[in-house]
Design a protein around this motif. Structure first.
Motif, PDB file in Angstrom:
ATOM      1  N   LEU A 154       1.991 -12.823   1.521  1.00 37.95           N
ATOM      2  CA  LEU A 154       1.403 -12.114   2.696  1.00 37.95           C
ATOM      3  C   LEU A 154       2.043 -12.703   3.982  1.00 37.95           C
ATOM      4  O   LEU A 154       2.318 -13.934   3.910  1.00 37.95           O
ATOM      5  CB  LEU A 154      -0.045 -12.365   2.807  1.00 37.95           C
ATOM      6  N   THR A 155       2.304 -11.865   4.933  1.00 41.45           N
ATOM      7  CA  THR A 155       2.763 -12.558   6.323  1.00 41.45           C
ATOM      8  C   THR A 155       1.519 -12.196   7.315  1.00 41.45           C
ATOM      9  O   THR A 155       0.872 -11.343   7.028  1.00 41.45           O
ATOM     10  CB  THR A 155       4.173 -11.735   6.982  1.00 41.45           C
ATOM     11  N   GLU A 190       0.860  -1.273   0.053  1.00 43.84           N
ATOM     12  CA  GLU A 190       0.184  -0.011  -0.023  1.00 43.84           C
ATOM     13  C   GLU A 190       0.980   1.232  -0.027  1.00 43.84           C
ATOM     14  O   GLU A 190       0.400   2.373  -0.066  1.00 43.84           O
ATOM     15  CB  GLU A 190      -0.976   0.117   1.201  1.00 43.84           C
ATOM     16  N   GLN A 191       1.997   1.239   0.024  1.00 47.24           N
ATOM     17  CA  GLN A 191       2.909   2.399   0.297  1.00 47.24           C
ATOM     18  C   GLN A 191       3.848   2.695  -1.304  1.00 47.24           C
ATOM     19  O   GLN A 191       4.663   3.144  -1.100  1.00 47.24           O
ATOM     20  CB  GLN A 191       4.095   2.095   1.242  1.00 47.24           C
ATOM     21  N   ARG A 192       3.140   2.131  -2.173  1.00 46.07           N
ATOM     22  CA  ARG A 192       3.656   2.564  -3.437  1.00 46.07           C
ATOM     23  C   ARG A 192       3.968   3.705  -3.695  1.00 46.07           C
ATOM     24  O   ARG A 192       4.842   4.242  -4.379  1.00 46.07           O
ATOM     25  CB  ARG A 192       2.845   1.906  -4.586  1.00 46.07           C
ATOM     26  N   GLU A 193       3.106   4.707  -3.290  1.00 46.29           N
ATOM     27  CA  GLU A 193       3.107   6.292  -3.651  1.00 46.29           C
ATOM     28  C   GLU A 193       4.292   6.762  -2.787  1.00 46.29           C
ATOM     29  O   GLU A 193       5.061   7.823  -3.188  1.00 46.29           O
ATOM     30  CB  GLU A 193       1.920   6.991  -2.952  1.00 46.29           C
ATOM     31  N   ASP A 250       2.910  -7.481  10.094  1.00 46.81           N
ATOM     32  CA  ASP A 250       2.427  -8.180   9.141  1.00 46.81           C
ATOM     33  C   ASP A 250       1.916  -7.507   7.912  1.00 46.81           C
ATOM     34  O   ASP A 250       1.443  -6.455   7.967  1.00 46.81           O
ATOM     35  CB  ASP A 250       1.390  -8.989   9.718  1.00 46.81           C
ATOM     36  N   GLY A 251       1.703  -8.012   6.877  1.00 49.25           N
ATOM     37  CA  GLY A 251       1.312  -7.487   5.558  1.00 49.25           C
ATOM     38  C   GLY A 251       2.023  -8.186   4.157  1.00 49.25           C
ATOM     39  O   GLY A 251       2.659  -8.974   4.411  1.00 49.25           O
ATOM     40  N   ALA A 297       5.456   0.945   7.715  1.00 48.15           N
ATOM     41  CA  ALA A 297       6.397   0.158   6.971  1.00 48.15           C
ATOM     42  C   ALA A 297       6.416  -1.342   7.586  1.00 48.15           C
ATOM     43  O   ALA A 297       5.827  -1.572   8.540  1.00 48.15           O
ATOM     44  CB  ALA A 297       7.952   0.654   7.166  1.00 48.15           C
ATOM     45  N   LEU A 298       6.680  -2.111   6.545  1.00 48.55           N
ATOM     46  CA  LEU A 298       6.532  -3.845   6.659  1.00 48.55           C
ATOM     47  C   LEU A 298       7.497  -4.300   7.613  1.00 48.55           C
ATOM     48  O   LEU A 298       7.376  -5.188   8.562  1.00 48.55           O
ATOM     49  CB  LEU A 298       6.545  -4.486   5.603  1.00 48.55           C
TER      50      LEU A 298
END
Ligand code: FMN
Length: 150
Positions: A148-149, A65-68, A131-132, A100-101
């Motif tokens: 996915l974790t 989700e942090q591509r931006e 997780d993510g 952040a992951l």
């Protein structure tokens, strides 16, 4: 390199109270005991002298989700992403990007010049994970690797 899939990180640092970050995928583990990781940084990057002088930085592993954030921290625009990006302070003082992951907070341990880049090897002084799904990068584009974790 386009055929080599990687994650995406934003490497952050702090020097004289000023925050800086840039998008990086040239990141690797080096050693488990002691824990060490490396990043390769272009000497033309504005971040390069800041990381070298500060001697500390935090490698933030981006989630899908942090591509931006990856796009913004790779831009050369004068806009400071930290004005709008929420963050926490790591042990070294470098920013941990909220959401952040995972992150590796590092003290600079070794520097090696190689071609146009410098390999910065950091001793990990703190780290964390949640997780993510990771943001992926492959064939010059951001990807969803579908993992996915936990
Ligand atoms: C997916 C991606 C990965 C990147 N990886 C690196 C890297 O590992 N090392 C590097 O020096 N630049 C890398 N870059 C380029 C920097 O993010 C870009 O040059 C940035 O503008 C540097 O910022 P600065 O000059 O403000 O420090 C990458 C860019 C993208 C989009």
């Amino acid at each position: 390199m386009r055929r080599y899939p990687t994650g995406v990180t934003v490497v952050t640092t702090i020097l004289d109270g000023r925050l800086k970050g840039f998008t990086a995928n040239a990141f690797s583990s080096v050693s488990a005991d002691p824990p060490m990781v490396l990043i390769c940084v272009d000497r033309r990057a504005r971040s390069h002298p800041l990381i070298a002088s500060a001697g500390r930085y935090c490698v933030n592993i981006l989630r899908l989700e942090q591509r931006e954030l990856a796009v913004r921290f790779a831009a050369k625009e004068p806009e400071d992403p930290f004005e709008t990006v929420p963050y926490l302070q790591a042990q070294t003082g470098a920013p941990i990007l909220e959401g952040a992951l995972g992150y590796f907070d590092c003290e600079l341990a070794e520097e090696h010049s190689a071609g146009t880049h410098t390999i910065f090897i950091g001793k990990v002084v703190a780290c964390g994970a949640s997780d993510g799904s990771p943001l992926g990068y492959f064939n010059a584009g951001y990807r969803d690797f579908g993992c996915l974790t936990p």
